[in-house]
Scaffold this motif. Structure first.
Motif, PDB file in Angstrom:
ATOM      1  N   VAL A  27       3.789   1.642  -1.061  1.00  0.00           N
ATOM      2  CA  VAL A  27       4.425   1.649  -2.440  1.00  0.00           C
ATOM      3  C   VAL A  27       3.488   2.351  -3.352  1.00  0.00           C
ATOM      4  O   VAL A  27       3.803   3.197  -4.246  1.00  0.00           O
ATOM      5  N   ALA A  28       2.277   1.984  -3.229  1.00  0.00           N
ATOM      6  CA  ALA A  28       1.258   2.634  -4.407  1.00  0.00           C
ATOM      7  C   ALA A  28       1.067   3.779  -3.941  1.00  0.00           C
ATOM      8  O   ALA A  28       0.840   4.410  -5.171  1.00  0.00           O
ATOM      9  N   ILE A  29       1.275   4.433  -2.769  1.00  0.00           N
ATOM     10  CA  ILE A  29       0.936   5.674  -2.371  1.00  0.00           C
ATOM     11  C   ILE A  29       2.073   6.548  -3.053  1.00  0.00           C
ATOM     12  O   ILE A  29       2.145   7.365  -3.574  1.00  0.00           O
ATOM     13  N   ASP A  35       0.907  -1.272  -0.049  1.00  0.00           N
ATOM     14  CA  ASP A  35      -0.018  -0.119   0.215  1.00  0.00           C
ATOM     15  C   ASP A  35       0.973   1.096  -0.089  1.00  0.00           C
ATOM     16  O   ASP A  35       0.581   2.275  -0.770  1.00  0.00           O
TER      17      ASP A  35
END
Lengths: 189, 187
Positions: free
Chosen positions: A53-55, A51
């Motif tokens: 990394v996605a941000i 999560d």
């Protein structure tokens, strides 16, 4: 968990160390951050790391910098974010400053260029290994939707060179649609 | 005031480069070469080459390089600060939202759709790094054109990582030293 000061010191040293070795773009530091903080220190869970990394990649700016900020913020709030960002910037700042001054000599040195070329293969191997672990996790979840999303995203990014921000946005939309449909169904029951 | 100009130019680069890495390149060129003429196009190409060979994001490397060239160390600081400021504010804000609301089932279920894509995007970045390593900047991918030394080093590294559980940073350093050693023996 150690007290905040020790966390900050460890955060500073490990981000500094990782940043000095981030050859080949932001995804490398992201995989190294995962190895350090998830596998070695156990400060962050694997799903939570994905999560974060996605941000890091959906916000504007360099992924390496964003990755350091999210991890720092998660571990120690604003102080953590600032610590991580300073540590991330010091190595490239120092190295590029030196190179800017000695560029001509640096560029023509055969040994240096060969070492750097070889490191690309090493970086590729590190990413391959991490992707293997994470990909196996997705496949073992036995969720057809997850495997399909992974395959489709890979083709979009690798074959069609779609900008990652569109892939992230598409997955968020898809996830929102799936969630809404799921909620509707629950309500009908 | 040159420091303010550097700061503002790199602030825009930091704010509008989505997707990281190469996505920032055209933006940097637009500011540094086209709008302000701080670098010539050939100097800009050199800068990209340096960025590929050294650690650190292209945007930060460019900020430091251009800043030093135009206004010395204070210039480099002003440009770098501009470059990271948008990230600091935006990423911290999103991270705050995430940590506050992630226990919500709805958000979790949206994130479930995003996680496999993140793995895929990391894989895709790995592929492009390997393609550059094995085939350089040539347009065609052929068996004969493969850099065999690097391909062998890659396989060896995978083995050391998977079977030997070796520290990734030492694997990378070893890969660099091996390649230099092979080229020294070859000549």
């Amino acid at each position: 968990m150690e007290n905040k000061r020790q966390v900050l010191a460890k955060l500073f040293l490990s981000t500094l160390y990782l940043s000095a070795f981030t050859f080949g773009g932001g995804y490398v530091i992201v995989t190294l951050l995962k190895k350090k903080f998830v596998d070695e220190y156990h400060w962050i869970e694997e799903n939570e790391m994905l999560d974060l990394v996605a941000i890091a990649q959906s916000a504007p700016g360099a992924i390496a910098v964003n990755g350091a900020i999210v991890v720092g913020y998660k571990l120690a709030g604003i102080a953590g974010a600032l610590t991580a960002i300073v540590a991330t910037i010091i190595p490239p700042f120092a190295i590029i400053s030196l190179i800017a001054v000695f560029y001509a000599a640096f560029r023509s040195n055969v040994i240096i260029s060969k070492i750097l070329e070889g490191m690309q293969a090493g970086v590729g191997a590190v990413i391959a290994s991490v992707v293997y672990e994470m990909g196996a996790g997705v496949v073992q979840s036995r969720s057809a939707a997850s495997i399909l999303i992974m395959a489709a995203s890979f083709i979009a990014a690798c074959v069609f060179q779609v900008n990652v921000i569109y892939i992230v946005l598409a997955c968020i939309l898809l996830g929102t649609a799936r969630t809404l449909i799921h909620i509707r169904r629950e309500e009908r029951k | 005031m040159i420091y303010l100009q550097l700061f503002l130019s790199f602030l825009q680069i930091g704010l509008f480069s989505f997707g990281g890495g190469y996505a920032a390149m055209p933006l940097i060129q637009g500011q540094v070469v086209d709008a302000h003429g701080w670098l010539s196009m050939s100097e800009f190409t050199d800068l990209i080459t340096i960025s590929q060979m050294t650690p650190g994001p292209i945007a930060i490397n460019s900020a430091t390089f251009v800043g030093i060239k135009i206004a010395g160390l204070p210039g480099a600081l002003a440009a770098t600060l501009g470059c990271i400021l948008p990230s600091c504010v935006i990423v911290t804000f999103i991270a705050w939202l995430y940590l506050r609301y992630r226990r919500l089932n709805a958000l979790q279920s949206v994130l479930n759709s995003l996680r496999p894509a993140v793995v895929a995007m990391i894989a895709s970045a790995g592929v492009s790094i390997l393609v550059t390593a094995f085939w350089g900047n040539e347009a065609r991918i052929t068996l004969a054109g493969t850099n065999r030394t690097l391909a062998v080093i890659f396989l060896l590294c995978v083995l050391l990582l998977r079977k030997g559980k070796m520290n990734p940073i030492w694997v990378m350093v070893l890969a660099g030293v091996l390649n230099a050693a092979v080229s020294l023996v070859g000549t």
